[in-house]
Design a protein around this motif. Structure first.
Motif, PDB file in Angstrom:
ATOM      1  N   MET A   1       0.839  -1.197   0.000  1.00 35.15           N
ATOM      2  CA  MET A   1       0.000   0.000   0.000  1.00 35.15           C
ATOM      3  C   MET A   1       0.873   1.246   0.000  1.00 35.15           C
ATOM      4  SD  MET A   1      -3.250   0.647   2.470  1.00 35.15           S
ATOM      5  CE  MET A   1      -2.314   1.203   3.876  1.00 35.15           C
ATOM      6  N   SER A   2       1.287   1.644  -1.172  1.00 31.97           N
ATOM      7  CA  SER A   2       2.187   2.795  -1.184  1.00 31.97           C
ATOM      8  C   SER A   2       1.438   4.100  -1.398  1.00 31.97           C
ATOM      9  CB  SER A   2       3.248   2.616  -2.259  1.00 31.97           C
ATOM     10  OG  SER A   2       2.616   2.412  -3.493  1.00 31.97           O
ATOM     11  N   THR A   3       0.242   4.037  -1.979  1.00 30.87           N
ATOM     12  CA  THR A   3      -0.517   5.283  -2.091  1.00 30.87           C
ATOM     13  C   THR A   3      -1.061   5.657  -0.709  1.00 30.87           C
ATOM     14  OG1 THR A   3      -2.433   3.965  -2.651  1.00 30.87           O
ATOM     15  CG2 THR A   3      -1.232   4.969  -4.479  1.00 30.87           C
ATOM     16  N   HIS A   4      -1.251   6.933  -0.487  1.00 27.71           N
ATOM     17  CA  HIS A   4      -1.669   7.356   0.838  1.00 27.71           C
ATOM     18  C   HIS A   4      -3.155   7.164   1.041  1.00 27.71           C
ATOM     19  CE1 HIS A   4       2.076   9.907   1.783  1.00 27.71           C
ATOM     20  NE2 HIS A   4       2.374   8.892   0.998  1.00 27.71           N
ATOM     21  N   PRO A   5      -3.532   6.568   2.143  1.00 31.49           N
ATOM     22  CA  PRO A   5      -4.959   6.394   2.422  1.00 31.49           C
ATOM     23  C   PRO A   5      -5.585   7.734   2.832  1.00 31.49           C
ATOM     24  CG  PRO A   5      -3.664   5.632   4.269  1.00 31.49           C
ATOM     25  CD  PRO A   5      -2.674   6.052   3.216  1.00 31.49           C
ATOM     26  N   ALA A   6      -6.889   7.812   2.759  1.00 27.75           N
ATOM     27  CA  ALA A   6      -7.566   9.028   3.208  1.00 27.75           C
ATOM     28  C   ALA A   6      -7.458   9.145   4.720  1.00 27.75           C
ATOM     29  CB  ALA A   6      -9.020   9.011   2.773  1.00 27.75           C
ATOM     30  N   LEU A   7      -7.621   8.013   5.414  1.00 23.78           N
ATOM     31  CA  LEU A   7      -7.674   8.082   6.879  1.00 23.78           C
ATOM     32  C   LEU A   7      -6.708   7.114   7.544  1.00 23.78           C
ATOM     33  CD1 LEU A   7     -11.493   8.237   6.941  1.00 23.78           C
ATOM     34  CD2 LEU A   7     -10.088   9.870   8.169  1.00 23.78           C
ATOM     35  N   SER A   8      -6.044   7.606   8.573  1.00 27.66           N
ATOM     36  CA  SER A   8      -5.228   6.737   9.422  1.00 27.66           C
ATOM     37  C   SER A   8      -5.903   6.666  10.778  1.00 27.66           C
ATOM     38  CB  SER A   8      -3.828   7.323   9.621  1.00 27.66           C
ATOM     39  OG  SER A   8      -3.170   7.460   8.390  1.00 27.66           O
ATOM     40  N   ILE A   9      -6.218   5.462  11.207  1.00 29.30           N
ATOM     41  CA  ILE A   9      -6.800   5.281  12.535  1.00 29.30           C
ATOM     42  C   ILE A   9      -5.658   4.852  13.458  1.00 29.30           C
ATOM     43  CG2 ILE A   9      -8.664   4.147  13.842  1.00 29.30           C
ATOM     44  CD1 ILE A   9      -9.652   5.482  11.252  1.00 29.30           C
ATOM     45  N   VAL A  10      -5.452   5.590  14.531  1.00 32.70           N
ATOM     46  CA  VAL A  10      -4.335   5.315  15.434  1.00 32.70           C
ATOM     47  C   VAL A  10      -4.859   4.858  16.797  1.00 32.70           C
ATOM     48  CG1 VAL A  10      -2.471   6.405  16.763  1.00 32.70           C
ATOM     49  CG2 VAL A  10      -2.737   6.920  14.324  1.00 32.70           C
ATOM     50  N   ALA A  11      -4.435   3.674  17.226  1.00 33.01           N
ATOM     51  CA  ALA A  11      -4.881   3.153  18.523  1.00 33.01           C
ATOM     52  C   ALA A  11      -3.685   2.768  19.391  1.00 33.01           C
ATOM     53  CB  ALA A  11      -5.796   1.945  18.313  1.00 33.01           C
ATOM     54  N   PRO A  12      -3.522   3.398  20.557  1.00 38.36           N
ATOM     55  CA  PRO A  12      -2.462   3.007  21.491  1.00 38.36           C
ATOM     56  C   PRO A  12      -2.890   1.759  22.265  1.00 38.36           C
ATOM     57  CG  PRO A  12      -3.741   4.796  22.442  1.00 38.36           C
ATOM     58  CD  PRO A  12      -4.343   4.509  21.089  1.00 38.36           C
ATOM     59  N   VAL A  13      -1.964   0.854  22.475  1.00 42.75           N
ATOM     60  CA  VAL A  13      -2.312  -0.429  23.097  1.00 42.75           C
ATOM     61  C   VAL A  13      -1.361  -0.756  24.243  1.00 42.75           C
ATOM     62  CG1 VAL A  13      -2.446  -2.916  22.723  1.00 42.75           C
ATOM     63  CG2 VAL A  13      -3.293  -1.354  20.972  1.00 42.75           C
ATOM     64  N   TYR A  14      -1.915  -0.927  25.423  1.00 39.36           N
ATOM     65  CA  TYR A  14      -1.119  -1.374  26.558  1.00 39.36           C
ATOM     66  C   TYR A  14      -1.899  -2.464  27.275  1.00 39.36           C
ATOM     67  CZ  TYR A  14       1.450  -1.221  30.967  1.00 39.36           C
ATOM     68  OH  TYR A  14       2.175  -1.547  32.081  1.00 39.36           O
ATOM     69  N   ASN A  15      -1.488  -3.702  27.074  1.00 38.02           N
ATOM     70  CA  ASN A  15      -2.164  -4.862  27.674  1.00 38.02           C
ATOM     71  C   ASN A  15      -3.660  -4.902  27.356  1.00 38.02           C
ATOM     72  OD1 ASN A  15       0.311  -5.424  28.749  1.00 38.02           O
ATOM     73  ND2 ASN A  15      -0.179  -4.691  30.801  1.00 38.02           N
ATOM     74  N   GLU A  16      -3.973  -4.973  26.097  1.00 32.61           N
ATOM     75  CA  GLU A  16      -5.376  -4.997  25.658  1.00 32.61           C
ATOM     76  C   GLU A  16      -5.676  -6.288  24.905  1.00 32.61           C
ATOM     77  OE1 GLU A  16      -7.326  -2.752  26.687  1.00 32.61           O
ATOM     78  OE2 GLU A  16      -6.303  -0.812  26.818  1.00 32.61           O
ATOM     79  N   GLU A  17      -5.122  -7.414  25.348  1.00 32.07           N
ATOM     80  CA  GLU A  17      -5.263  -8.661  24.580  1.00 32.07           C
ATOM     81  C   GLU A  17      -6.717  -9.027  24.281  1.00 32.07           C
ATOM     82  OE1 GLU A  17      -3.359 -11.771  26.802  1.00 32.07           O
ATOM     83  OE2 GLU A  17      -4.663 -11.525  28.541  1.00 32.07           O
ATOM     84  N   GLY A  18      -7.624  -8.662  25.172  1.00 30.73           N
ATOM     85  CA  GLY A  18      -9.026  -9.020  24.957  1.00 30.73           C
ATOM     86  C   GLY A  18      -9.751  -8.078  24.007  1.00 30.73           C
ATOM     87  N   ASN A  19      -9.068  -7.026  23.543  1.00 28.67           N
ATOM     88  CA  ASN A  19      -9.752  -6.018  22.727  1.00 28.67           C
ATOM     89  C   ASN A  19      -9.244  -5.917  21.292  1.00 28.67           C
ATOM     90  OD1 ASN A  19     -11.376  -5.054  24.904  1.00 28.67           O
ATOM     91  ND2 ASN A  19      -9.591  -3.959  25.698  1.00 28.67           N
ATOM     92  N   ILE A  20      -8.056  -6.467  21.030  1.00 24.59           N
ATOM     93  CA  ILE A  20      -7.397  -6.259  19.738  1.00 24.59           C
ATOM     94  C   ILE A  20      -8.251  -6.745  18.559  1.00 24.59           C
ATOM     95  CG2 ILE A  20      -5.348  -6.808  18.369  1.00 24.59           C
ATOM     96  CD1 ILE A  20      -4.568  -5.313  20.808  1.00 24.59           C
ATOM     97  N   GLU A  21      -8.712  -8.002  18.647  1.00 25.17           N
ATOM     98  CA  GLU A  21      -9.447  -8.568  17.520  1.00 25.17           C
ATOM     99  C   GLU A  21     -10.762  -7.834  17.279  1.00 25.17           C
ATOM    100  OE1 GLU A  21      -8.719 -11.952  19.462  1.00 25.17           O
ATOM    101  OE2 GLU A  21      -6.975 -12.479  18.231  1.00 25.17           O
ATOM    102  N   GLU A  22     -11.428  -7.522  18.381  1.00 24.12           N
ATOM    103  CA  GLU A  22     -12.700  -6.813  18.268  1.00 24.12           C
ATOM    104  C   GLU A  22     -12.481  -5.395  17.708  1.00 24.12           C
ATOM    105  OE1 GLU A  22     -15.532  -8.037  18.485  1.00 24.12           O
ATOM    106  OE2 GLU A  22     -16.942  -6.403  18.874  1.00 24.12           O
ATOM    107  N   LEU A  23     -11.407  -4.770  18.126  1.00 22.14           N
ATOM    108  CA  LEU A  23     -11.086  -3.430  17.607  1.00 22.14           C
ATOM    109  C   LEU A  23     -10.885  -3.500  16.097  1.00 22.14           C
ATOM    110  CD1 LEU A  23     -10.235  -0.407  18.288  1.00 22.14           C
ATOM    111  CD2 LEU A  23      -7.891  -1.253  18.142  1.00 22.14           C
ATOM    112  N   HIS A  24     -10.079  -4.447  15.672  1.00 22.60           N
ATOM    113  CA  HIS A  24      -9.802  -4.598  14.239  1.00 22.60           C
ATOM    114  C   HIS A  24     -11.089  -4.887  13.471  1.00 22.60           C
ATOM    115  CE1 HIS A  24      -8.515  -7.238  10.743  1.00 22.60           C
ATOM    116  NE2 HIS A  24      -8.076  -6.037  10.437  1.00 22.60           N
TER     117      HIS A  24
END
Ligand code: UDP
Ligand code: MG
Length: 323
Positions: A1-24
């Protein structure tokens, strides 16, 4: 993906193992519905649970996902900063990884952005599943910082917000170490607006902001955006000076009139001395807070250190330098 996307979603993660898949899953569903091109950047802020493996697996499978793996825990605000530094989108959305900020609200943020706003912040109309203590301290804190800060920081907003590329580029020039990003976003200006949303309960896990971190964060916000605490000393000094001046004739009068109401005894002196020392040490503390932050700036350490980047299309045009 070298072209620039319209939106970048940024999520900080600190010990969120139960949330990663659902977030994605939820971010993908919402963003695909939006019709915009997008990328998801998850920043692993030194998690010690299974979050890194989970993120890595997603990044290897989904070309729209990248993971910045920090060398250790550098804190939420630095994780968000790294995400913005690496983001390639025309706009960046900051969102918590615990799904307290519903990804569906991103559509409202994008709609306002498309109408020409540069910053669209999400305002918490209601907070679900948080303790009364957290709600009360947050409420008091936001109102206090609103009063004493030299800029207008909107009430009841967290970091959940969309920022246009111009704003992100401006923020990237601000490398201050004790970061209060919501204040910094207000500081840069541009056209800003808010949309209301209901803040949900955490999808899984516990808060990563114990009282100690909350206090530190509050001090960063105050020292970063106000000199008021430094100026309080002058009021204390004037009031105490006035009391001293008034005390002289009062004490003299009592002595001369032979009143039994006299300020004798060491107890009184002791209490006054202790009280005064307490005031003075308090102002030392305040000064110390500013001085320590000056020291942080002078050392010019990077804001974070990225040890690895996972995901496809990682090593092309983004700014790979550490913060
Ligand atoms: N977080 C982080 N580093 C930290 C603490 C928290 O990256 O040192 C992340 C956390 O994983 C979450 C977001 O910052 O995605 C907000 O943290 P949390 O939900 O614990 O804060 P709260 O919502 O309770 O204020
Ligand atoms: Mg949270």
């Amino acid at each position: 993906m070298s072209t620039h996307p319209a939106l970048s979603i940024v999520a900080p993660v600190y010990n969120e193992e139960g949330n990663i898949e659902e977030l994605h899953r939820r971010v993908s569903a919402v963003m695909d519905r939006s019709g915009e091109t997008w990328e998801l950047i998850m920043v692993n802020d030194g998690s010690v649970d299974r979050s890194p493996e989970k993120m890595r697996a997603i990044a290897e499978e989904d070309a729209r996902v990248r993971v910045l793996n920090f060398a250790r825990n550098f804190g939420h605000q630095n994780a968000v900063t790294a995400g913005m530094d690496y983001a390639r989108g025309e706009a960046v959305v900051l969102i918590d990884a615990d799904l307290q900020d519903p990804p569906e609200v991103i559509l409202d943020l994008v709609a306002k952005w498309r109408k020409g706003f540069h910053v669209v912040y999400a305002v918490r109309a209601e907070r679900k599943g948080e303790s009364w203590f957290k709600k009360l301290t947050a409420k008091v804190f936001y109102r206090m910082i609103y009063r004493i800060a030299e800029i207008d920081i909107p009430l009841d907003t967290g970091d959940f917000r969309l920022m246009d590329r111009q704003v992100v580029n401006a923020l990237k020039t601000m490398r201050e170490h004790n970061r209060f990003i919501r204040g910094m976003t207000s500081w840069v200006g541009f056209r800003q607006t808010g949309v209301e949303y209901v803040r949900h309960e955490r999808h899984s896990g516990e808060t990563k902001y114990p009282l100690r971190k909350m206090l530190r964060f509050a001090l960063d916000a105050i020292t970063g955006f106000s000199y008021f605490p430094l100026q309080v000393a002058i009021y204390a000094s004037l009031i105490l000076g006035l009391i001293a001046v008034l005390a002289v004739p009062v004490v003299a009068f009592l002595r001369l009139s032979g009143s039994t109401l006299q300020f004798e005894g060491q107890a009184t002196t002791l209490v006054v001395v202790l009280l005064m020392s307490s005031f003075q040490l308090f102002f030392f503390f305040i000064m110390g807070q500013y001085v320590a932050r000056i020291y942080d700036e002078v050392r010019q350490r990077p804001l974070y250190i990225v040890s690895e980047v996972w995901g496809q299309g990682t090593a092309d045009d983004s700014d790979e330098s550490a913060g």
